[in-house]
Design an enzyme around this catalytic site. Structure first.
Site, PDB file in Angstrom:
ATOM      1  N   ASP A 155       0.834  -1.207   0.000  1.00  0.00           N
ATOM      2  CA  ASP A 155       0.000   0.000   0.000  1.00  0.00           C
ATOM      3  C   ASP A 155       0.870   1.258   0.000  1.00  0.00           C
ATOM      4  O   ASP A 155       2.056   1.227   0.362  1.00  0.00           O
ATOM      5  CB  ASP A 155      -0.923  -0.012   1.220  1.00  0.00           C
ATOM      6  CG  ASP A 155      -2.259   0.668   0.970  1.00  0.00           C
ATOM      7  OD1 ASP A 155      -2.353   1.441  -0.003  1.00  0.00           O
ATOM      8  OD2 ASP A 155      -3.197   0.413   1.741  1.00  0.00           O
ATOM      9  N   ASP A 201     -10.868   1.432  -3.062  1.00  0.00           N
ATOM     10  CA  ASP A 201     -11.298   1.093  -1.704  1.00  0.00           C
ATOM     11  C   ASP A 201     -12.816   1.012  -1.592  1.00  0.00           C
ATOM     12  O   ASP A 201     -13.336   0.619  -0.546  1.00  0.00           O
ATOM     13  CB  ASP A 201     -10.791   2.151  -0.712  1.00  0.00           C
ATOM     14  CG  ASP A 201      -9.308   2.010  -0.416  1.00  0.00           C
ATOM     15  OD1 ASP A 201      -8.732   0.957  -0.735  1.00  0.00           O
ATOM     16  OD2 ASP A 201      -8.725   2.966   0.129  1.00  0.00           O
TER      17      ASP A 201
END
Length: 728
Positions: free
Chosen positions: A461, A525
């Site tokens: 990430d 997301d």
């Protein structure tokens, strides 16, 4: 600054002014006479029988009243010294001098039958350039880059260098760009015919949510399956610039390149800089045709073969189930539930390390938290693997929290400009990966965990923009991006079976540069099942479904607050690299059975979804119609998703695409599990679509279409088509 580049040939003397390369249905024709300026005469779909010389003659231009006394043709980079109106693709200087660069051809060569290399030099200012062009034999996609070398005394500051100033056909008057935001990536923004310039810049330090490095030029009549189009993309994960210019003299150009901070690219004598690859695909078969070239090129030429050798595992990710509230017993319970519905990979997300009990602490402390896991990760990993699943782990290696042991020990390990206030974001700072000690620390910590626990997969990430990427006072995003690539590659070399996902607050780092070192993109997301259709449709213009993570979310979406039935949630995740991100303990038995059936359906047709030809079909705004057709046209799976209500009393017929018009196909509705029609009887009953189905010709299914039943919004219908030779 020195880049690793090919040797620059200086002694190849080729007298032919006109050079062309053909491959994969694409023609590149260039004028490159020794001592002259090089320019692209034509780039696009092949013109059978055409040669570069005749194309040059056909494009003969003349003096225009009110302008220069001679035509200004520019060059491959439209350097300032050429005098061409409009923006230059090469801007640089030596302390304010030596800026009127005018590159002239010194040599051309063909490294192989599909490649062309043009060597140029400005002998007056001591600047060399090598332009590299390669046509992919399978797809016709053009990959090009430029190498700039400083051959004289005195540092040369390179303010801007495009990979190429590419001319394009004036009929391609529509521009489709890809923009968005966090949790709303890959949305298409169309600019109609215009005169002047479009400029899109990104300095986020990553690909970004809102300025995807690429776009599509199309004609007014171009559709998904017909008409001319040119798609282009910069294979780079850092800062970038795109500009499109339509000049008053009728010519049009597109240029892309890396965007540096002031003084960031500074070349001493003998140093060189290479642009990222600029990728272009042309199509006469609409937007889908250009997408197919990018899909095939990514799989065959960009990604390592490791992820092509096996089916893409169905994921279970823990984030929206537990967030930071880690508990070994709970996670083992979730792992057992995930395996029970068909998961093949279990990914432990953020919260397992250091003092990471919330998002403001712990980043950089890459050791298992003894407070949360007194026995380490061993018991959880052992149970996951005993259940037949791979084990994955979340990292955010490029960032550090000030509230961490790492930052307290090494506050000098972050990017920033002394005296300039850091822009706050997520309580974290960007580590300076241009420092060897930093990358050595990260490699050692991550590699040790991969070895100790037999980690199969890393979710990598990167959750914030980097606003002031300076190291030692100088801009460093170029070197930072290269360092990320090198770190990823080092881990893959040390652990050949390790797979890596590129995540950046969702889809903020999705490009062909990062995909040289990764196996999957976390597309967004946002697990809202309705929003996912637009996100996945947009991303599919450049990326194949096999690399686009697409998850089943919870009944109430944590980002939008909308509620969706399980049949719609699971169906919305089937077309992609499928996964789950929900607390399975909160789902009732009926929904778990539906989830299990949906995952089984994905696995049954996974090879078709990931290896077939993905098609976006034209449809009304409230409908998402997509499909995958096997390359031999023997089988297909189409998804018809109704996302909103409609004005009409009954829906329009579905017209499929990509089929063999002469073949006959048995059509069955394989999802949902129950008849979705609001009223009966419907075509579902008349054609026995949820039973044996009915047989139709490919020509009828494409030219006439099939009537869908009347259904509620947030419903997906899957039609499976199988060729049945000789059927009546």
């Amino acid at each position: 600054m020195t880049e690793q580049t090919d040797d620059i040939p200086r002694h190849v003397d080729r007298r032919d002014r006109h050079v062309s390369v053909r491959a994969g249905g694409t023609l590149l024709a260039v004028e490159a006479g020794i001592g002259e300026r090089a320019k692209v005469l034509y780039a696009g779909d092949d013109l059978p029988g055409a040669n570069a010389g005749e194309l040059a003659l056909l494009a003969t231009r003349q003096h225009a009243p009110g302008g220069a006394a001679v035509p200004l043709d520019g060059s491959l980079l439209h350097e300032t010294g050429t005098g061409i109106p409009g923006p230059s693709g090469l801007i640089g200087h030596r302390d304010g001098a030596d800026w009127a660069i005018d590159l002239r051809v010194t040599a051309t060569e063909n490294p192989d039958e599909n490649s062309l290399r043009i060597c140029c030099e400005d002998a007056n200012f001591g600047i060399g350039a090598v332009h590299n062009f390669t046509l992919d034999a399978a797809t016709g996609l053009l990959a090009c880059n430029t190498v700039i070398e400083n051959r004289a005394e005195g540092a040369f500051t390179l303010d801007w260098c495009a990979a190429l100033c590419l001319p394009f056909d004036a009929q391609l008057s529509r521009f489709l760009s890809f923009t968005g935001r966090w949790a709303g990536e890959f949305h298409i923004e169309e600019v109609p015919a215009f005169q002047g310039s479009i400029l899109r810049e990104n300095k986020a330090g990553r690909t970004s949510h809102d300025v995807f490095p690429g776009g599509i030029l199309a004609a007014p009549q171009t559709t998904q399956n017909s008409g001319p189009a040119a798609a282009f993309h910069l294979a780079w994960s850092g800062n970038h610039r795109l500009r499109i210019d339509r000049h008053s003299d009728g010519r049009s150009f597109v240029q892309m390149g890396e965007m540096g901070f002031p003084g960031e690219i500074r070349l001493g004598k003998g140093d060189s800089y290479q642009t990222p690859d600029f990728l272009i695909a042309w199509s006469r078969r609409g937007l889908n045709g250009a997408s197919h070239a990018f899909h095939d090129y990514l799989k065959a030429q960009v990604m390592e073969p490791r992820s092509r050798a096996k089916p893409r595992p169905v994921h279970y990710n823990t984030w929206e189930a537990v967030y930071f509230f880690h508990d070994e017993g709970t996670l083992i319970e979730l792992a057992e539930a995930a395996a029970g519905v068909g998961a093949e990979r279990f990914v432990l997300d953020d919260g397992w390390f250091g003092g990471r009990r919330h998002d403001g602490a712990g980043l950089g402390d890459w050791f298992v938290s003894e407070d949360v896991y007194p026995n380490g990760l061993g018991p959880l990993v052992s149970r996951v693997k005993a259940l037949g699943m791979e084990f994955g782990l979340w990292f955010e290696p490029e960032m550090v929290n000030p509230d961490s042991d790492l930052y307290r020990a090494h506050p000098d390990w972050v990017l920033g400009v002394e005296g300039v206030e850091t822009v706050p974001s997520r309580g974290q700072l960007t580590l300076d990966l241009t420092k060897r000690a930093v990358t050595e620390y990260l490699f050692e910590k991550i590699s040790a965990l991969v070895t100790e626990y037999g980690i199969d997969y890393i979710k990598w990430d990167m959750n914030r923009d980097t606003h002031h990427p300076a190291s030692g006072g100088r801009g460093a995003m170029h070197d930072q991006t290269r360092a990320v690539y090198k770190l990823l590659q080092s881990l893959r070399i040390a652990h050949p079976a390790l797979e890596i996902e590129s995540c950046s607050s969702g889809g903020a780092r999705a490009d062909f540069g990062i995909m040289r070192h990764a196996d999957r993109i976390w597309t967004s997301d946002n697990n809202d099942a309705r929003a996912r259709h637009a996100i996945m449709r947009g991303a599919s213009h450049f990326f194949p479904l096999s690399v686009l993570g697409n998850h089943v979310g919870p009944k109430t979406c944590h980002i939008t607050g909308r509620k969706f039935p399980m049949a719609f949630r699971v169906a919305s995740a089937v077309f992609g690299h499928m996964g789950m991100e929900l607390d399975l303990r909160r789902e009732n038995a009926r929904d778990l059975a539906t989830l299990k059936a949906g995952i089984a359906l994905h696995k049954k047709h996974r090879a078709l979804i990931h290896d077939g030809r993905f098609l976006r079909l034209g449809a009304q705004a409230h409908i998402n119609l997509v499909g995958c057709v096997s390359k031999d046209q023997q089988e297909a799976l189409f998804c018809y998703a109704k996302l909103e209500t409609e004005i009409a009393t009954l829906p329009r017929r579905i017209q499929f695409a990509g089929l063999d018009p002469a073949a006959r196909y048995r059509v069955q509705m394989v999802w949902p599990l129950q008849n979705p029609s609001i009223s009966t009887p419907s075509i579902v009953d008349a054609a026995d679509l949820q039973g044996e189905g009915a047989v139709f010709s490919g020509a009828s299914l494409m030219g006439h279409g099939i009537q869908p039943p009347l259904i509620f919004p947030d419903t997906c219908l899957f039609y499976h088509l199988k060729s049945c030779e000789g059927a009546a």
